[in-house]
Scaffold this active site. Structure first.
Site: not given
Ligand code: NAD
Length: 492
Positions: A87, A241, A17-18, A178-179
């Site tokens: 991973v 934050h 998602d990010l 830390d956005h």
């Molecule tokens: P998400 O769950 O949407 O995406 C996770 C990603 O990791 C996917 O691409 C998935 O396929 C991959 N993945 C999962 N297990 C895996 C494995 N074993 N091997 C390889 N790839 C694997 O998560 P997200 O929301 O994108 O968040 C990612 C990071 O960003 C997290 O640390 C989250 O705390 C941080 N974050 C997210 C947001 C947000 O708005 N989504 C905001 C701030 C911080």
């Protein structure tokens, strides 16, 4: 004039998602501005099988709403490649290593490697260790790691993670996101303080009565319920934050405006933050959880939340710094979900004059003068206001509070890069100013762990606040017992 950065980015979590919402759009804006041009490539990874072409389509879809010249988005997408990869499987890293070597040559990235971890935090340590073990590091250019939040769940887990990262990366190669540090007005705190003697001269316990930081959210947990219920407001917002914002407010002036000098001062400030005993923590922290309102469910009834959840959706606290500048000045902070409005602001409340010559006790007016208050509006409006006392226009002589105000125009705000664009750019340039160092994170966890340990044992009386309010009554009492009030208060 933008300088081109030559870099090969490896993105772990490329289908997440990010990545889709923030990372590709930020990179595209950097590309449009010339910070990235011919000599960059991104290798995306996640578990899904996908071709390079399908990945490029995904990137194009993420950036489709950004205005662009003809063909610009397509040119940009040609810098994106994909490699399915788990991973947790060391043997999979060999594929990445070979692909990176090819891309480095193809795009002339001169061995500059930036590894971005955008996935669930339990994988961060494993990835870092494998990056080194499986030979993904370069000997030619730089190796940098950008890492998402959360950085641990408490001091011990954060230290374990940091120790794992340190097996591969030095502290000066790690960029912890830390956005909030990418926000225009958070960055502006330093310009406001260190660029203006009229402010910095008063920035101490002789003139400041208290400082208030509010990060208020209007929405509930939405689709993040599963994550949030294991985190809560203390871990999700305060430890990172709020502590970063507070560190910028409390720090001394750095010797120069360089990342190393800023970092030293932030660390020094956090070192002097008073770590409470459990009983002090109980008295100086307030937690809350929202109840139901009309058709809107209580937190406990949201999808994905434990119906008996004791997770806090609100936290307020009083912080004290034991140093020469701040001794005796409380920093009150609060954050929560389903509050009255969505905004972030800082209110610096100055002391009143020792003698109020405009007061007129005979007519029942014990106090004429209001406190001077400097408000920094972080979002949604950006700017600041200084509340002063002035004569009320007209016959007689009464005073009233008036505001000197500067708000950034909508067009200036539009021009201003989003936090992720700014932070990506800084990481590419190797500038740490807007990233959290390990020492800052360690101090923040040590401060937060005391109350967390207590709250984990004591069952809360939840729910205790109504959606649309500014949190539980105890958050107002926290200040009232010191004879103070929140500047932003619905009950005024
Ligand atoms: P998400 O769950 O949407 O995406 C996770 C990603 O990791 C996917 O691409 C998935 O396929 C991959 N993945 C999962 N297990 C895996 C494995 N074993 N091997 C390889 N790839 C694997 O998560 P997200 O929301 O994108 O968040 C990612 C990071 O960003 C997290 O640390 C989250 O705390 C941080 N974050 C997210 C947001 C947000 O708005 N989504 C905001 C701030 C911080």
């Amino acid at each position: 004039m933008a300088t081109e950065n030559k870099a090969l980015i490896t993105l772990f979590g490329a289908t997440g998602d990010l990545a889709k919402r923030k990372l590709y759009t930020s990179l595209f804006k950097l590309y449009q501005k010339g910070y990235l041009a011919d000599h960059f490539a991104l290798l995306g990874t996640s578990r899904h099988e996908m071709s390079d072409e399908e990945f490029q389509e995904m990137v194009l879809d993420s950036i489709k709403d950004i205005p662009a010249k003809d063909g610009e988005a397509e040119e940009f997408s040609k810098h994106f490649f994909y490699c399915a990869h788990d991973v947790t499987k060391p043997e999979h890293y060999a594929k990445l290593r070979d692909r990176l070597a090819e891309l480095d040559k193809q795009f002339g990235t001169e061995g500059n490697r930036l590894f971005y971890m955008s996935m669930a935090p339990q994988f961060f340590g494993t990835i870092a260790i494998n990056i080194k073990k499986q030979g993904l590091l370069t000997d030619d250019g730089y190796n940098r790691l950008v890492i998402e939040k959360p950085f641990g769940r408490d001091f011990d887990s954060a230290k374990k993670l940091n120790d794992e990262l340190s097996q591969t990366f030095e502290e000066n190669q790690i960029f912890r996101i830390d956005h909030y540090l990418g926000k225009e007005m958070v960055q502006n705190i330093q310009a406001l303080r260190f660029g203006n003697p009229v402010i910095e001269a008063l920035w101490n316990n002789r003139y400041i009565d208290n400082i208030q930081v509010t990060l208020s959210e209007k929405l509930g947990v939405e689709e993040r319920a599963g994550y949030y219920d294991h985190s809560g407001a203390l871990r999700d917002m305060l430890q990172n934050h709020i502590m970063q914002v507070v560190a910028q407010l409390a720090m001394e002036e750095p010797v120069a405006f360089t990342d190393d000098d800023v970092r030293v001062e932030k660390i020094k400030a956090l070192r002097s933050l008073r770590v409470y005993t459990p009983s002090q923590a109980a008295a100086n922290f307030v937690r809350g959880q929202y109840g139901a309102e009309g058709s809107q469910p209580a937190y406990r009834n949201e999808d994905g939340v434990d119906p008996e959840s004791g997770t806090e959706t609100f936290v307020a606290a009083k912080l004290m710094f034991d140093n020469y500048r701040w001794s005796g000045v409380p920093f009150y902070v609060r954050t929560g979900k389903k509050l009255a409005d969505k905004f972030t602001r800082i209110d610096v409340v100055f002391k009143k004059p020792l003698i109020d010559i405009f007061a007129n006790p005979n007519s029942g007016n014990e106090q004429a003068l209001h406190s001077n208050v400097l408000t920094i509006f972080v979002e949604p409006k950006s700017g600041f206001a200084l509340q002063l006392n002035a004569k009320h226009v007209g016959q007689g002589y009464t005073t009233e509070p008036v505001d000197l105000k500067f708000l950034q125009s909508d067009s200036a705000k539009k021009e201003s890069p989003e936090p992720y664009e700014r932070l990506f750019h800084d990481a590419l340039e190797g500038n740490h100013t807007n990233f959290a160092s390990w020492a800052e994170i360690a101090y923040a966890w040590k401060f937060v762990d005391v109350i967390r340990n207590l709250w984990d044992i004591e069952k809360p009386q939840f729910p205790n606040y109504t959606p649309g309010s500014m949190g539980p009554a105890a958050a107002s009492e926290l200040l009232a017992r010191d004879g103070r009030k929140w500047v932003y208060d619905l009950n005024k």
